[in-house]
Design an enzyme around this catalytic site. Structure first.
Site, PDB file in Angstrom:
ATOM      1  N   HIS A   1      -8.293   7.386  -0.378  1.00  0.00           N
ATOM      2  CA  HIS A   1      -6.901   6.966  -0.434  1.00  0.00           C
ATOM      3  C   HIS A   1      -6.045   8.235  -0.456  1.00  0.00           C
ATOM      4  O   HIS A   1      -6.181   9.078  -1.347  1.00  0.00           O
ATOM      5  CB  HIS A   1      -6.630   6.135  -1.706  1.00  0.00           C
ATOM      6  CG  HIS A   1      -5.200   5.768  -1.871  1.00  0.00           C
ATOM      7  ND1 HIS A   1      -4.619   4.699  -1.213  1.00  0.00           N
ATOM      8  CD2 HIS A   1      -4.196   6.332  -2.619  1.00  0.00           C
ATOM      9  CE1 HIS A   1      -3.345   4.595  -1.553  1.00  0.00           C
ATOM     10  NE2 HIS A   1      -3.060   5.595  -2.402  1.00  0.00           N
TER      11      HIS A   1
ATOM     12  N   HIS B   1       0.846  -1.205   0.000  1.00  0.00           N
ATOM     13  CA  HIS B   1       0.000   0.000   0.000  1.00  0.00           C
ATOM     14  C   HIS B   1       0.883   1.258   0.000  1.00  0.00           C
ATOM     15  O   HIS B   1       1.714   1.435   0.892  1.00  0.00           O
ATOM     16  CB  HIS B   1      -0.898  -0.018   1.247  1.00  0.00           C
ATOM     17  CG  HIS B   1      -2.077   0.891   1.164  1.00  0.00           C
ATOM     18  ND1 HIS B   1      -2.707   1.387   2.278  1.00  0.00           N
ATOM     19  CD2 HIS B   1      -2.761   1.397   0.083  1.00  0.00           C
ATOM     20  CE1 HIS B   1      -3.739   2.134   1.911  1.00  0.00           C
ATOM     21  NE2 HIS B   1      -3.780   2.155   0.582  1.00  0.00           N
TER      22      HIS B   1
ATOM     23  N   HIS C   1     -13.961   4.987   0.383  1.00  0.00           N
ATOM     24  CA  HIS C   1     -12.992   5.491   1.359  1.00  0.00           C
ATOM     25  C   HIS C   1     -12.154   6.561   0.651  1.00  0.00           C
ATOM     26  O   HIS C   1     -12.321   6.797  -0.544  1.00  0.00           O
ATOM     27  CB  HIS C   1     -12.079   4.374   1.890  1.00  0.00           C
ATOM     28  CG  HIS C   1     -11.192   3.781   0.855  1.00  0.00           C
ATOM     29  ND1 HIS C   1     -11.620   2.806  -0.057  1.00  0.00           N
ATOM     30  CD2 HIS C   1      -9.885   4.014   0.529  1.00  0.00           C
ATOM     31  CE1 HIS C   1     -10.639   2.479  -0.859  1.00  0.00           C
ATOM     32  NE2 HIS C   1      -9.555   3.202  -0.528  1.00  0.00           N
TER      33      HIS C   1
ATOM     34  N   ASP D   1      -5.529   4.643   3.891  1.00  0.00           N
ATOM     35  CA  ASP D   1      -6.952   4.814   3.612  1.00  0.00           C
ATOM     36  C   ASP D   1      -7.626   5.427   4.828  1.00  0.00           C
ATOM     37  O   ASP D   1      -7.443   4.954   5.968  1.00  0.00           O
ATOM     38  CB  ASP D   1      -7.612   3.460   3.292  1.00  0.00           C
ATOM     39  CG  ASP D   1      -7.131   2.865   1.983  1.00  0.00           C
ATOM     40  OD1 ASP D   1      -6.592   3.656   1.155  1.00  0.00           O
ATOM     41  OD2 ASP D   1      -7.273   1.647   1.789  1.00  0.00           O
TER      42      ASP D   1
END
Length: 258
Positions: free
Chosen positions: A232, A151, A230, A155
């Site tokens: 990011h 990642h 959500h 988030d």
């Protein structure tokens, strides 16, 4: 031997008539009153009068002139004092007005300085991209969901349509579709770093737009490669993919608590 003889009879000094004396007295008094030296002459005639004898016309006129001169002097002094008091009062008013103007100017300048300082602080401040949210997926998490294998951002929990804000002041360098990021925005910050906001349901800014800390730039969503709504959020050293840095550490370095 020759002898000298003289005429018989006596030569007497004849005093001026009463009328002549009165005229001379009045003329003298007028002259003394006009020249302002009555007081200096008062001692002479007055002291010449024998004790117990009534003053003659000259002395009486002189005393009247002295009284008149004293009265005039008192009047002039009173006028001068009143004029001085008025001048002092005017000077005091002018001084007070000048002090009030100076203080007003100082207060105005201080307000301007305070406003500039407040604006400076506001423009240098940082805020969270989603108010009252929390990190639901941390930076560097591994998994097949990300093309890089981990990642590259964090988030923030947010339902679709939640307001997304610029974390600081900067200029928009990308706004629109961003592939797997869906609708996204990239902002060049004042310190030269970059921030990215992905998976948006709406974009409210365009390229070249200058934004301020906390300004609304879009709405959260689930566009692009995502499993649900959500935000990011990434922090980068350049606008390009792969220059990411830890976004939590980045936000903390600007005074935010996560």
């Amino acid at each position: 031997m020759a002898s000298f003889t003289r005429a018989t009879g006596k030569h007497r000094y004849r005093r001026p008539s009463r009328l002549a004396r009165s005229g001379a007295s009045l003329a003298g008094i007028a002259t003394l009153a006009t020249t302002g030296i009555v007081t200096s002459l008062a001692a002479g005639p007055a002291s010449a009068a024998a004790p117990g004898h009534a003053p003659d016309a000259e002395q009486t006129g002189l005393r009247q002139a002295i009284v008149m001169d004293d009265s005039l002097a008192r009047t002039v002094d009173a006028q001068a004092e009143a004029q001085q008091d008025a001048a002092d009062a005017a000077a005091a008013r002018a001084k007070a007005e000048a002090a009030a103007k100076k203080r007003a100017a100082e207060v105005k300048a201080e307000k301007k300085r305070a406003a500039r300082e407040a604006e400076r602080k506001r423009l240098n401040a940082f805020v969270l991209p989603v108010e009252g949210s929390y990190v639901s997926t941390s930076y560097g998490s591994a998994g097949g969901a990300w093309s890089s294998g981990s990642h590259t951002g964090v988030d923030f929990h947010a339902s679709s349509g939640t307001t997304v804000r610029s974390v600081g002041a900067g200029t928009v360098v990308e706004a629109g579709w961003g592939g797997s990021y869906g609708n996204n925005i990239v902002i060049k910050m004042k310190d030269g770093t970059y921030t990215q906001y992905g998976h948006l349901s709406a974009v409210h800014v365009s390229v070249g737009r200058t934004v301020t800390p906390g300004e609304k730039i879009g709405l959260s969503g689930s566009t692009g490669n995502t499993t649900g709504p959500h935000l990011h959020f990434e922090a980068r050293t350049s606008p390009d993919y792969g220059s990411d840095i830890d976004p939590v550490a980045y936000l903390r370095s600007h005074g935010l608590s996560l």
